[in-house]
Design a protein around this motif. Structure first.
Motif, PDB file in Angstrom:
ATOM      1  N   HIS A 220       0.830  -1.207   0.000  1.00  0.00           N
ATOM      2  CA  HIS A 220       0.000   0.000   0.000  1.00  0.00           C
ATOM      3  C   HIS A 220       0.862   1.254   0.000  1.00  0.00           C
ATOM      4  N   ARG A 221       1.897   1.277   0.853  1.00  0.00           N
ATOM      5  CA  ARG A 221       2.788   2.440   0.922  1.00  0.00           C
ATOM      6  C   ARG A 221       3.558   2.614  -0.383  1.00  0.00           C
ATOM      7  N   MET A 222       4.070   1.517  -0.919  1.00  0.00           N
ATOM      8  CA  MET A 222       4.891   1.606  -2.129  1.00  0.00           C
ATOM      9  C   MET A 222       4.052   1.969  -3.357  1.00  0.00           C
ATOM     10  N   GLN A 223       2.802   1.552  -3.392  1.00  0.00           N
ATOM     11  CA  GLN A 223       1.916   1.955  -4.489  1.00  0.00           C
ATOM     12  C   GLN A 223       1.687   3.460  -4.452  1.00  0.00           C
ATOM     13  N   ARG A 224       1.557   4.004  -3.265  1.00  0.00           N
ATOM     14  CA  ARG A 224       1.416   5.452  -3.141  1.00  0.00           C
ATOM     15  C   ARG A 224       2.685   6.158  -3.619  1.00  0.00           C
ATOM     16  N   LEU A 225       3.824   5.581  -3.275  1.00  0.00           N
ATOM     17  CA  LEU A 225       5.086   6.164  -3.710  1.00  0.00           C
ATOM     18  C   LEU A 225       5.226   6.101  -5.225  1.00  0.00           C
ATOM     19  N   LYS A 226       4.741   5.036  -5.827  1.00  0.00           N
ATOM     20  CA  LYS A 226       4.763   4.911  -7.288  1.00  0.00           C
ATOM     21  C   LYS A 226       3.908   6.008  -7.928  1.00  0.00           C
ATOM     22  N   PHE A 227       2.753   6.264  -7.351  1.00  0.00           N
ATOM     23  CA  PHE A 227       1.887   7.337  -7.852  1.00  0.00           C
ATOM     24  C   PHE A 227       2.596   8.686  -7.756  1.00  0.00           C
ATOM     25  N   ILE A 228       3.283   8.918  -6.622  1.00  0.00           N
ATOM     26  CA  ILE A 228       4.032  10.162  -6.440  1.00  0.00           C
ATOM     27  C   ILE A 228       5.151  10.262  -7.472  1.00  0.00           C
ATOM     28  N   GLN A 229       5.888   9.162  -7.673  1.00  0.00           N
ATOM     29  CA  GLN A 229       6.994   9.149  -8.634  1.00  0.00           C
ATOM     30  C   GLN A 229       6.504   9.498 -10.029  1.00  0.00           C
ATOM     31  N   ASP A 230       5.412   8.891 -10.451  1.00  0.00           N
ATOM     32  CA  ASP A 230       4.875   9.148 -11.795  1.00  0.00           C
ATOM     33  C   ASP A 230       4.401  10.595 -11.929  1.00  0.00           C
ATOM     34  N   THR A 231       3.785  11.115 -10.866  1.00  0.00           N
ATOM     35  CA  THR A 231       3.306  12.499 -10.890  1.00  0.00           C
ATOM     36  C   THR A 231       4.461  13.476 -10.960  1.00  0.00           C
ATOM     37  N   LEU A 232       5.507  13.225 -10.187  1.00  0.00           N
ATOM     38  CA  LEU A 232       6.675  14.109 -10.190  1.00  0.00           C
ATOM     39  C   LEU A 232       7.420  14.048 -11.522  1.00  0.00           C
ATOM     40  N   ASN A 233       7.453  12.871 -12.135  1.00  0.00           N
ATOM     41  CA  ASN A 233       8.106  12.750 -13.436  1.00  0.00           C
ATOM     42  C   ASN A 233       7.493  13.709 -14.456  1.00  0.00           C
ATOM     43  N   LYS A 234       6.180  13.850 -14.395  1.00  0.00           N
ATOM     44  CA  LYS A 234       5.478  14.760 -15.319  1.00  0.00           C
ATOM     45  C   LYS A 234       5.849  16.217 -15.053  1.00  0.00           C
ATOM     46  N   LEU A 235       6.284  16.481 -13.841  1.00  0.00           N
ATOM     47  CA  LEU A 235       6.689  17.842 -13.457  1.00  0.00           C
ATOM     48  C   LEU A 235       8.202  18.036 -13.571  1.00  0.00           C
ATOM     49  N   ASN A 236       8.877  17.066 -14.196  1.00  0.00           N
ATOM     50  CA  ASN A 236      10.336  17.075 -14.351  1.00  0.00           C
ATOM     51  C   ASN A 236      11.048  17.077 -12.990  1.00  0.00           C
ATOM     52  N   LYS A 237      10.475  16.325 -12.060  1.00  0.00           N
ATOM     53  CA  LYS A 237      11.085  16.159 -10.746  1.00  0.00           C
ATOM     54  C   LYS A 237      11.348  14.675 -10.508  1.00  0.00           C
ATOM     55  N   THR A 238      12.295  14.386  -9.649  1.00  0.00           N
ATOM     56  CA  THR A 238      12.717  13.005  -9.408  1.00  0.00           C
ATOM     57  C   THR A 238      12.608  12.673  -7.929  1.00  0.00           C
ATOM     58  N   ILE A 239      12.061  11.497  -7.643  1.00  0.00           N
ATOM     59  CA  ILE A 239      12.045  10.994  -6.273  1.00  0.00           C
ATOM     60  C   ILE A 239      12.623   9.577  -6.280  1.00  0.00           C
ATOM     61  N   PHE A 240      13.416   9.260  -5.289  1.00  0.00           N
ATOM     62  CA  PHE A 240      13.965   7.904  -5.198  1.00  0.00           C
ATOM     63  C   PHE A 240      14.197   7.529  -3.742  1.00  0.00           C
TER      64      PHE A 240
ATOM     65  N   GLU B 200       2.634   9.608   2.680  1.00  0.00           N
ATOM     66  CA  GLU B 200       1.182   9.712   2.812  1.00  0.00           C
ATOM     67  C   GLU B 200       0.701  11.148   2.594  1.00  0.00           C
ATOM     68  N   ASN B 201       1.447  12.111   3.124  1.00  0.00           N
ATOM     69  CA  ASN B 201       1.053  13.512   2.982  1.00  0.00           C
ATOM     70  C   ASN B 201       1.151  13.998   1.542  1.00  0.00           C
ATOM     71  N   VAL B 202       2.228  13.617   0.850  1.00  0.00           N
ATOM     72  CA  VAL B 202       2.392  14.033  -0.544  1.00  0.00           C
ATOM     73  C   VAL B 202       1.359  13.341  -1.428  1.00  0.00           C
ATOM     74  N   TYR B 203       1.119  12.079  -1.158  1.00  0.00           N
ATOM     75  CA  TYR B 203       0.096  11.343  -1.918  1.00  0.00           C
ATOM     76  C   TYR B 203      -1.259  12.038  -1.796  1.00  0.00           C
ATOM     77  N   GLN B 204      -1.588  12.471  -0.590  1.00  0.00           N
ATOM     78  CA  GLN B 204      -2.866  13.139  -0.366  1.00  0.00           C
ATOM     79  C   GLN B 204      -2.961  14.421  -1.192  1.00  0.00           C
ATOM     80  N   ILE B 205      -1.868  15.176  -1.245  1.00  0.00           N
ATOM     81  CA  ILE B 205      -1.847  16.425  -2.022  1.00  0.00           C
ATOM     82  C   ILE B 205      -2.077  16.148  -3.504  1.00  0.00           C
ATOM     83  N   PHE B 206      -1.332  15.196  -4.053  1.00  0.00           N
ATOM     84  CA  PHE B 206      -1.430  14.905  -5.487  1.00  0.00           C
ATOM     85  C   PHE B 206      -2.740  14.205  -5.831  1.00  0.00           C
TER      86      PHE B 206
END
Length: 384
Positions: free
Chosen positions: A127-147, A368-374
C-alpha cells in the motif's frame, strides 16, 4: 592495642565522612570537571519548595529524583556500575544495546529487523509503495525526481556476530519486501544494504564499525559518491562530485563509536583502526545545480555534514520528517510548519532514505502527505 583500635575507628569514621561530604561539595562547586554521560540523558529540573507540593508529597518525590540524579560524582559512579556489568556479566547498561560475539555491539531494533520480528505485513508495504509509485509518476510529469535509498544495516552486515539466542530469523523482513515491491512497481531506488553485504569481504577498508550503529565514515563516503552518480544518471545531468586524495587511519571518531559512547563505560573498548577519507567536493560553476530535499533517519547526518549541500542550489534535510535543517540550526523549524506543496515545488530531487531498522515507518508520514496532495489534485481535475 586499644589505642590502635581507636585510631582505626577514627580513620574509618573520617573516611566515611569524607565519602559522604565530598559529593556534596562537588555538586555545589564542581571543583573537578567530569565528562558528561552520552545518550538521551534527561537532566531533572531543580525542584523548589512550596507548601502545596509539600503536603501532597510531590515535593519530596521530585526532590528525591533530583538529588539522586545530580549528586556529585554521579557520572563516575554510573560509569563504574556500567563497567562492572560489562566486564563481569557481559551486560550493557544502555537501552536497547545488545553485546554480540567478539564484543560487537548492536541495537536491538537492527536485530529485530534482520530476523523479521518487526515485519509490517505484505499488504501494508504494498500500500505504501503503491502510493510512492503514484508520487513518482506524478513528479516525473513535473520534471522532478524521487527515489529511495536503503541504507546499509548493521544487522544484515554483521549477523554472524549475533548472540546465539538472537539467531531466530522468523520469515520475511521489511527490507526484503520493500525491495521486492520496489522492483515490481519500477520504483527508483538504491540498495546499499545488499551492496555492503556483497562487498564485505572484498572491500579494502572497513564498511561498518564494530562499536557504531551507522556505516563507517569510509562506507558513508562511498555511499555519497554512489548517490551523486545515481542522480546524474537518472536526471541525465553532470554534478560536482565528491572526491578524496588522502586517506587517514585512526581510531573511530565519535560517530563510528556511538554505541560504545552510549554505554558510558569508565574505559574505552579496544578500538579498531578505521580509514577516513579527506572528503572534498568539486567546484565547477558550469555543472548542474538542482535543488535537493532529503527525508531521512540519522544515516544522512554524516553525508549532510560532509558538505554535500555545495553540490546543489539548495539542500534541505527533514530529519525523520520533523526538524528541517539547516534552518533549525538558527531557529527550530519543523516540517509541519511549512507548506508541503510549495516545498515540493521548490525542489527538483527528493530522496527518502532509511535503514532496515526504520523501514517500519519509511518516510515518517511524508509519503502519505504528498500522496494526499497529489491525489486531491487529480480528483479536482476529474470533477471538472
Amino acid at each position: 592495642m586499644k589505642d590502635w583500635s581507636q585510631k582505626i575507628r577514627g580513620l574509618l569514621f573520617l573516611f566515611i565522612l569524607f565519602i559522604l561530604i565530598v559529593p556534596i561539595i562537588q555538586n555545589k562547586f564542581e571543583f573537578i570537571k567530569l565528562k558528561p554521560l552520552k545518550g538521551a540523558i534527561a537532566i531533572p529540573v531543580k525542584n523548589y519548595f512550596n507548601v502545596k507540593d509539600w503536603f501532597s508529597g510531590e515535593y519530596q518525590s521530585k526532590q528525591d529524583k533530583y538529588l539522586s540524579e545530580t549528586f556529585g560524582f554521579r557520572n563516575i559512579f554510573v560509569r563504574f556500575n556500567n563497567q562492572m556489568a560489562f566486564n563481569l556479566f557481559r551486560k550493557a547498561r544502555a537501552n536497547g544495546v545488545i553485546i554480540g560475539k567478539n564484543g560487537y555491539l548492536f541495537e536491538q531494533n537492527y536485530i529485530n529487523a534482520y530476523n523479521g520480528t518487526d515485519f509490517l505485513g505484505a499488504d501494508s508495504i504494498l500500500h505504501r509503495m503503491q502510493r510512492l509509485k503514484f508520487i513518482q509518476d506524478t513528479l516525473n510529469k513535473l520534471n522532478k525526481t524521487i527515489f529511495i535509498v536503503f541504507a546499509a544495516g548493521k544487522g544484515s552486515y554483521f549477523a554472524e556476530y549475533f548472540p546465539d539466542k538472537y539467531k531466530t530469523k522468523t520469515g520475511p523482513t521489511n527490507y526484503e519486501y520493500h525491495i521486492k515491491i520496489a522492483q515490481e512497481l519500477g520504483l527508483n531506488y538504491i540498495d546499499f544494504n545488499k551492496y555492503f553485504v556483497d562487498h564485505k569481504s572484498s572491500s579494502k577498508y572497513q564498511l561498518y564499525p564494530k562499536y557504531g550503529i551507522h556505516w563507517s565514515y569510509y562506507g558513508m563516503s562511498l555511499a555519497t559518491d554512489s548517490i551523486l552518480h545515481y542522480i546524474e544518471k537518472i536526471r541525465n545531468i553532470d554534478l560536482n562530485n565528491i572526491y578524496w586524495n588522502e586517506l587517514n587511519t585512526s581510531s573511530p571518531n565519535e560517530i563510528d563509536y556511538d554505541i560504545g559512547n552510549g554505554m558510558n563505560l569508565l574505559c574505552k573498548l579496544d578500538r579498531e583502526q578505521l580509514v577516513y577519507p579527506k572528503i572534498q567536493y568539486e567546484n565547477d560553476s558550469t555543472k548542474a545545480k538542482p535543488s535537493f530535499l532529503v527525508i531521512s533517519d540519522s544515516f544522512f547526518w554524516e553525508i549532510f555534514n560532509s558538505g554535500i549541500s555545495s553540490v546543489f542550489s539548495k539542500t534541505h534535510f527533514w530529519f525523520y520528517n520533523k526538524q528541517i535543517y539547516p534552518d533549525s540550526y538558527e531557529k527550530p523549524l519543523e516540517a509541519s510548519q511549512v507548506n508541503l506543496k510549495e516545498e515540493i515545488a521548490k525542489h527538483d530531487i527528493i530522496m527518502i532514505m532509511g535503514t532496515e531498522a526504520t523501514l517500519t515507518n519509511l518516510g515518517w508520514g511524508f509519503i502519505e502527505n504528498v500522496y494526499q496532495i497529489f491525489k486531491e489534485g487529480d480528483q479536482k481535475k476529474v470533477n471538472k
